[in-house]
Scaffold this active site. Structure first.
Site, PDB file in Angstrom:
ATOM      1  N   ASP A  30      27.382 -53.660 -66.590  1.00  0.00           N
ATOM      2  CA  ASP A  30      26.843 -54.547 -65.573  1.00  0.00           C
ATOM      3  C   ASP A  30      26.462 -53.674 -64.372  1.00  0.00           C
ATOM      4  O   ASP A  30      26.928 -52.540 -64.248  1.00  0.00           O
ATOM      5  CB  ASP A  30      27.928 -55.559 -65.193  1.00  0.00           C
ATOM      6  CG  ASP A  30      27.572 -56.391 -63.984  1.00  0.00           C
ATOM      7  OD1 ASP A  30      26.468 -56.953 -63.953  1.00  0.00           O
ATOM      8  OD2 ASP A  30      28.404 -56.466 -63.060  1.00  0.00           O
ATOM      9  N   ASP A  32      25.767 -55.019 -60.562  1.00  0.00           N
ATOM     10  CA  ASP A  32      26.300 -55.412 -59.256  1.00  0.00           C
ATOM     11  C   ASP A  32      27.823 -55.514 -59.271  1.00  0.00           C
ATOM     12  O   ASP A  32      28.401 -56.185 -60.130  1.00  0.00           O
ATOM     13  CB  ASP A  32      25.696 -56.754 -58.838  1.00  0.00           C
ATOM     14  CG  ASP A  32      24.195 -56.648 -58.620  1.00  0.00           C
ATOM     15  OD1 ASP A  32      23.794 -56.060 -57.610  1.00  0.00           O
ATOM     16  OD2 ASP A  32      23.437 -57.135 -59.477  1.00  0.00           O
ATOM     17  N   GLU A  39      26.697 -56.560 -54.259  1.00  0.00           N
ATOM     18  CA  GLU A  39      25.905 -57.581 -54.945  1.00  0.00           C
ATOM     19  C   GLU A  39      24.531 -57.524 -54.291  1.00  0.00           C
ATOM     20  O   GLU A  39      24.346 -57.990 -53.161  1.00  0.00           O
ATOM     21  CB  GLU A  39      26.530 -58.967 -54.780  1.00  0.00           C
ATOM     22  CG  GLU A  39      27.835 -59.159 -55.526  1.00  0.00           C
ATOM     23  CD  GLU A  39      27.662 -59.311 -57.035  1.00  0.00           C
ATOM     24  OE1 GLU A  39      26.554 -59.690 -57.485  1.00  0.00           O
ATOM     25  OE2 GLU A  39      28.632 -59.035 -57.758  1.00  0.00           O
TER      26      GLU A  39
END
Length: 237
Positions: A30, A32, A39
């Site tokens: 992933d 963020d 984010e």
């Protein structure tokens, strides 16, 4: 499966470490709050004074309170209408930093012969730059619609579909494994939010990085203290 603290800040369940990194062929990350500390969507929103509004939706989606990730993303992107690509560049340059240990872990994986994938519910604007910076093999993420250098508040459909949500992350990882001719058991997946759970449950070793409780509950390895390179204590190069 019951979790045990294997080392300070490292929890393990369902595996007997140490394992060998060379037994794996692909690692999926992933972006963020995993490969990078922020984010990105929240930081874009901050530029236009909408961070609180957007961050609340982000947090609810990552906690699994909002279960429809696609809808939550559309809501958040709509709030970004009017942001310029120059502002996106500013966010990338000033606010997006690699997570501690990211470079070390990826270099160790590359040296052990693993392919590397970034698969994100975030945006190509950032994901493609992180892919280039780290020398990753593959990336899939969402494409912000831009007209005349300004965000329209919409996400653009791509050849594979509309929005990279949890199910799309899972499908991407499994499709790539299939194309590589490897088993899902030879894949590692690293994430922090609810939309990472589907891909984490589909692979051999799942890693929760400073993650939400729901994610830690299903992960075989939880890194609760320190950087991403702590995975190398469990998967020896």
């Amino acid at each position: 499966m019951s979790k045990q603290e294997w080392a300070k800040g490292l929890e393990i369940q369902g595996i007997e470490p140490p394992l060998s990194l060379q037994d794996f062929k692909l690692i999926a990350f992933d972006m963020d709050s995993t490969l990078v500390t922020t984010e990105c969507i929240d930081e874009i929103a901050d530029v236009v004074g909408k961070k609180a509004e957007v961050a609340a939706i982000t947090e609810a989606a990552m906690q699994g309170i909002i279960t429809d990730f696609k809808e939550s993303l559309r809501q958040r992107v709509a709030l970004l209408k009017g942001v310029t690509t120059a502002q996106l560049e500013q966010v990338y340059n000033e606010r997006v930093q690699l997570s501690p240990g990211a470079q070390t872990l990826i270099q160790a994986c590359q040296q052990a012969g693993l392919k590397t994938l970034l698969v994100s519910g975030g945006f190509t604007f950032f994901a493609d730059r992180i892919k280039a910076k780290l020398g990753l093999d593959f990336a899939r993420s969402n494409l912000l619609e831009v007209k005349d250098g300004i965000l329209t508040g919409r996400v653009t459909d791509q050849s594979w579909g509309d929005i990279c949500d949890g199910e799309e992350k899972r499908r991407t990882v499994l499709d790539l494994a299939s194309l590589m001719g490897i088993e899902p058991a030879q894949v590692i997946a690293v994430g922090d939010g609810s939309n990472d759970i589907a891909m984490m449950q589909a692979v051999g070793v799942s890693v929760a990085y400073h993650a939400k409780p729901r994610v830690r509950a299903v992960a075989k390895v939880s890194i609760n203290e320190g950087g991403l390179d702590r995975l190398l204590e469990v998967l020896k190069p």
